[in-house]
Design an enzyme around this catalytic site. Structure first.
Site, PDB file in Angstrom:
ATOM      1  N   LEU A  31     -32.923 -14.236 -31.880  1.00  0.00           N
ATOM      2  CA  LEU A  31     -32.661 -15.190 -30.811  1.00  0.00           C
ATOM      3  C   LEU A  31     -32.133 -16.518 -31.350  1.00  0.00           C
ATOM      4  CD1 LEU A  31     -35.764 -14.541 -28.540  1.00  0.00           C
ATOM      5  CD2 LEU A  31     -33.391 -14.449 -27.770  1.00  0.00           C
ATOM      6  N   ASP A  50     -33.440 -21.459 -41.680  1.00  0.00           N
ATOM      7  CA  ASP A  50     -34.277 -20.281 -41.901  1.00  0.00           C
ATOM      8  C   ASP A  50     -35.137 -20.549 -43.121  1.00  0.00           C
ATOM      9  OD1 ASP A  50     -34.323 -17.204 -40.867  1.00  0.00           O
ATOM     10  OD2 ASP A  50     -34.823 -17.297 -43.001  1.00  0.00           O
ATOM     11  N   ASN A 103     -36.925 -23.114 -32.342  1.00  0.00           N
ATOM     12  CA  ASN A 103     -37.074 -21.672 -32.146  1.00  0.00           C
ATOM     13  C   ASN A 103     -37.958 -21.010 -33.196  1.00  0.00           C
ATOM     14  OD1 ASN A 103     -36.038 -18.895 -31.135  1.00  0.00           O
ATOM     15  ND2 ASN A 103     -35.496 -18.886 -33.311  1.00  0.00           N
ATOM     16  N   TYR A 169     -50.731 -17.318 -30.591  1.00  0.00           N
ATOM     17  CA  TYR A 169     -49.367 -17.454 -30.082  1.00  0.00           C
ATOM     18  C   TYR A 169     -49.360 -17.995 -28.655  1.00  0.00           C
ATOM     19  CZ  TYR A 169     -44.620 -15.894 -28.787  1.00  0.00           C
ATOM     20  OH  TYR A 169     -43.326 -15.823 -28.352  1.00  0.00           O
ATOM     21  N   LYS A 173     -47.743 -21.558 -27.425  1.00  0.00           N
ATOM     22  CA  LYS A 173     -46.669 -21.625 -26.431  1.00  0.00           C
ATOM     23  C   LYS A 173     -47.106 -22.387 -25.179  1.00  0.00           C
ATOM     24  CE  LYS A 173     -43.434 -19.435 -28.681  1.00  0.00           C
ATOM     25  NZ  LYS A 173     -42.249 -20.181 -29.171  1.00  0.00           N
ATOM     26  N   THR A 203     -35.942  -7.704 -29.261  1.00  0.00           N
ATOM     27  CA  THR A 203     -36.089  -8.254 -30.603  1.00  0.00           C
ATOM     28  C   THR A 203     -36.991  -7.331 -31.416  1.00  0.00           C
ATOM     29  OG1 THR A 203     -38.067  -9.529 -30.029  1.00  0.00           O
ATOM     30  CG2 THR A 203     -35.921 -10.603 -29.682  1.00  0.00           C
TER      31      THR A 203
END
Length: 318
Positions: A31, A50, A103, A169, A173, A203
């Site tokens: 993504l 990255d 991201n 997670y 979020k 993904t």
């Protein structure tokens, strides 16, 4: 996708990002790479990030080969130092910073009684603290420039509704959504908009969902995703989700801030903010006994659901 940075005699449209500079964390693949590619296609110069320097370099090279402008920056998102390095890379390479897309993320899925402190801390360090540090560094730079800017944070349905096995997670979020609402108020006077996107796409993570797996595998072989996924589940490709990022980065979205916006497949959606859905009153205040007596017929009559609904595969779907 062919990109061009050639000047045009026409006035740039509201979706034209020529002259804008963006950082996209975790954009070496998946993504994040789709977001960076879409921003470059709209005219923005992009810092590709990255953890792996080779992956970041290859992604930047791919964007450049297609006619865009991109430079790599290897960094493990989470620390203030990494955030400053990303902003500095944008300024050193392109002279400014206009867009920050956060991201980068990792997963350490386990149920509560098996999740370790390290599992919890690692996910929050990358997702929640990483979003905070990168947004803060970007906001400082944008306020210094005095020309506004765009913070585009990446949320998840897990953060909106919770998800089995994802304490860390989902908490991260959900925290990102709360920060978006807060920052949209704090940065409004500076002309900086702040929004969260809530993507749903094929993904490496969603490949593990049994209901999705065969369709993702078929997609890899060239078959289109069926309508029940693209429309019913709002589930598609990374490129489907990427369309939202250049929109939010553009002048066309100057009035959009403090929102959590879902995208996937053929579906675009606005998520609600938490709010009271039922109320009851007792003169003089509540006692435990009064709450117990009133619960089932007042505020507890229609309890809120939790979790991400399981995909519904229609009979004979192809």
């Amino acid at each position: 996708m062919v990109m061009s940075n050639e000047p045009s005699s026409a006035e740039p449209g509201p979706l034209d990002l020529t002259g804008k500079v963006a950082v996209v964390t975790g954009s070496g693949r998946g993504l994040g790479l789709a977001y960076a590619t879409a921003l470059a296609a709209a005219g923005a110069a992009v810092v590709v990030n990255d953890l792996d320097a080779e992956v970041a370099g290859a992604a930047a090279a791919t964007i450049t080969a297609a006619g865009g402008r991109a430079v790599p920056q290897a960094a493990a998102v989470g620390t203030a130092e990494a955030a400053r390095a990303l902003v500095d890379r944008a300024v050193d390479a392109f002279g400014r910073l206009d867009v920050m897309v956060t991201n980068a993320g990792i997963l350490r899925d386990k149920v509560l009684w098996k999740m370790t402190d390290q599992d919890f801390d690692d996910v929050l360090a990358t997702h929640l603290r990483g979003t905070f540090t990168c947004a803060r560094a970007a906001a400082v730079r944008m306020r210094e420039q005095g020309e506004g800017g765009r913070l585009i944070m990446v949320g998840s349905p897990a953060g909106q509704r919770g998800n089995f096995g994802q304490t860390n997670y989902a908490a991260a979020k959900a925290g990102i959504a709360a920060m978006v609402r807060t920052w949209s108020m704090e940065l409004g006077r500076a002309g900086i908009t702040v929004n969260a996107i809530v993507p749903i796409a094929a993904t490496a993570m969603t490949e593990t969902v049994p209901a999705f797996a065969p369709y993702i595998e078929a997609m890899k072989q060239g078959a289109p995703l069926p309508d029940f996924l693209r429309k019913g589940e709002g589930f598609g490709t990374a490129e489907d989700c990427a369309a939202l990022v250049p929109f939010l980065a553009s002048d066309a979205a100057a009035g959009v801030t403090g929102q959590c916006i879902g995208i996937g497949g053929d579906k675009l959606a606005l998520w609600s903010h938490p709010q009271e859905v039922a109320t009851a009153y007792a003169d003089g205040g509540w006692t435990p006994e009064a709450i117990a007596a009133a619960w089932a017929t007042s505020v507890g009559r229609e309890p809120q659901s939790v979790g991400i609904p399981a995909p519904v595969v229609p009979g004979g779907a192809k």
